[in-house]
Enzyme design. Sequence first.
Site, mmCIF file in Angstrom:
data_model
loop_
_atom_site.group_PDB
_atom_site.id
_atom_site.type_symbol
_atom_site.label_atom_id
_atom_site.label_comp_id
_atom_site.label_asym_id
_atom_site.label_seq_id
_atom_site.Cartn_x
_atom_site.Cartn_y
_atom_site.Cartn_z
ATOM 1 N N CYS A 1 0.820 -1.206 0.000
ATOM 2 C CA CYS A 1 0.000 0.000 0.000
ATOM 3 C C CYS A 1 0.850 1.251 0.000
ATOM 4 C CB CYS A 1 -0.893 0.052 1.229
ATOM 5 S SG CYS A 1 -1.936 -1.379 1.443
ATOM 6 N N GLY B 1 0.136 0.273 -5.121
ATOM 7 C CA GLY B 1 -1.114 -0.477 -5.033
ATOM 8 C C GLY B 1 -2.075 -0.041 -6.106
ATOM 9 N N ASN C 1 -0.132 1.341 5.707
ATOM 10 C CA ASN C 1 0.795 0.606 4.860
ATOM 11 C C ASN C 1 1.636 -0.276 5.764
ATOM 12 O OD1 ASN C 1 3.900 1.416 3.169
ATOM 13 N ND2 ASN C 1 2.569 -0.315 2.827
ATOM 14 N N GLY C 2 1.604 -1.575 5.499
ATOM 15 C CA GLY C 2 2.357 -2.522 6.327
ATOM 16 C C GLY C 2 1.463 -3.682 6.703
ATOM 17 N N TYR D 1 13.151 -3.058 -5.218
ATOM 18 C CA TYR D 1 12.071 -3.115 -6.202
ATOM 19 C C TYR D 1 10.933 -2.131 -5.984
ATOM 20 C CZ TYR D 1 7.664 -4.770 -8.214
ATOM 21 O OH TYR D 1 6.460 -4.828 -8.848
HETATM 22 P P1 AMP Z 1 8.360 -13.862 -11.209
HETATM 23 O O1 AMP Z 1 7.936 -14.197 -12.571
HETATM 24 O O2 AMP Z 1 7.340 -14.311 -10.202
HETATM 25 O O3 AMP Z 1 9.725 -14.326 -10.867
HETATM 26 O O4 AMP Z 1 8.347 -12.269 -11.100
HETATM 27 C C1 AMP Z 1 9.498 -11.527 -11.017
HETATM 28 C C2 AMP Z 1 9.221 -10.099 -11.343
HETATM 29 O O5 AMP Z 1 8.232 -9.552 -10.458
HETATM 30 C C3 AMP Z 1 10.461 -9.253 -11.190
HETATM 31 O O6 AMP Z 1 10.699 -8.706 -12.445
HETATM 32 C C4 AMP Z 1 10.120 -8.155 -10.197
HETATM 33 O O7 AMP Z 1 10.393 -6.894 -10.762
HETATM 34 C C5 AMP Z 1 8.647 -8.287 -9.956
HETATM 35 N N1 AMP Z 1 8.331 -8.298 -8.527
HETATM 36 C C6 AMP Z 1 9.121 -8.570 -7.497
HETATM 37 N N2 AMP Z 1 8.459 -8.494 -6.322
HETATM 38 C C7 AMP Z 1 7.201 -8.154 -6.624
HETATM 39 C C8 AMP Z 1 6.032 -7.906 -5.848
HETATM 40 N N3 AMP Z 1 6.067 -8.001 -4.507
HETATM 41 N N4 AMP Z 1 4.898 -7.562 -6.490
HETATM 42 C C9 AMP Z 1 4.880 -7.488 -7.830
HETATM 43 N N5 AMP Z 1 5.941 -7.720 -8.626
HETATM 44 C C10 AMP Z 1 7.101 -8.038 -8.036
#
Ligand code: AMP
Length: 457
Positions: free
Chosen positions: A5, A31, A105-106, A245
Amino acid sequence: MHEECGVSAVFGSPDAARLVYLSLYALQHRGQEAAGIVTSNGSGMHSKISMGLVGDIFDKPTLDQLTGNHAIGHVRYSTAGGSKIQNCQPIIANTGNGRLAVAHNGNLTNAIQLRKKLEEQGAIFQTTSDTEVVLHLFAKSKETGFVRPLLDALRRLEGAYSFVFITKKGILAARDPYGVRPLSLGRIGKTWVVASETSAFDLIGARYVREVEPGELIDITAKGLESHTIRTTKQKAHCVFEYVYFSRPDSKIFGHNVYEIRREMGRQLAREAPPPPGTDMVIPIPDSASVAAMGYAEESGIRYDMGLIRSHYVGRTFIEPRQSIRDFGAKIKYNAVTEALANKNIVLVDDSIVRGTTSRKLVRMLRRVGVREVHMRISSPPIIDSCFYGIDTPTRKELIAANLPVEKIRAYLGVNSLAYLSEQGMLNSTGMETKDFCTACFTRRYPIKLEKALKHT
Ligand code: AMP
């Protein structure tokens, strides 16, 4: 429940709703499922809370109705049973201590226990979100006014929180003693603003003043700003994944600019896992890895290029075509440029691998346009466990690095080589005190105790 969030608050402007609305635009990446604003004009409160993106929810007539000199707002993305309008925020409550709304948020790590106790004592919850607990604790407090019952409530919470509250008199902002999630304080002239990230301040022309300190409750009314202590701990636990990220690169969080830290993570990655001889170019998986890839290219002296183009118009859900097109889910979001990539040896930089599904599809896409060698470099360590403090990471079962060693992940992704940034390399890149970070998703070292129900699946 996993939640991600963003929150914001404004005090002392006839344009409070509009300033919060713009802030939410700048926090939209935190979000995309729902958003809400609550304002107060000193007596009543007005609110608009809805599923959808900020730009779709608020129009001029809606904002015109959100009158008042102070306002709070929230953007939210949640998974696991939480996708309901009742769970959207801010949450408003009428209590014996007055009317109050909250945006969070949290993730609280003792919410289930607290809720059970409150329910046994007769409390009726309207949402399944952990945030509502704080309102019940506030309502039940024997203290009077707003600040004292709120301090009373906050002292009973464990876990990660950056809260903003609104009352008829003003706004309050609170941050958990570990400072897990970011929260900053700014000013536009005499108007006070609070936001998860300073990208919101830049948009509304606010000057950064400082962070809301870990363990601090700030109370802003016509009398001015007052700071109160919830609890202090020596240990801090800032979420390092915010730098990897989650936060926008143009934001300052935990007092430091994200862009610079992310670029340093890329540089450090190049030092730890240099490109093999014959690499033609370094390309990011856009947009989240672009800055780290730039750092990697800079340090290794290999040309930075794009190659993968991302569509910015893809929402969270889309309708798949009837005959399944191979890798459709990745194709709608990314496309590979044959002219830039055919016959090239590339280093492909991403910020993290979660399930591995996106990277695997993208690698196939790159192979199809004729990329010869793909050397994947990740600007953070392997994610081996879930986050219980407010980042949406899936369960251990679904996390590829929790289940496979690096060599097997490499084979699954279909890349020629794979390397991750080390934990120390990641932490050193922040230039901050490394003991002050939460790295639980990479290390399983959870700095804040988890209640039993949150233990791993
Ligand atoms: P995956 O295909 O599940 O390995 O997704 C990896 C990608 O998701 C990476 O390119 C990250 O930039 C992105 N990512 C990492 N953490 C999150 C998150 N908590 N929510 C959404 N996207 C994420």
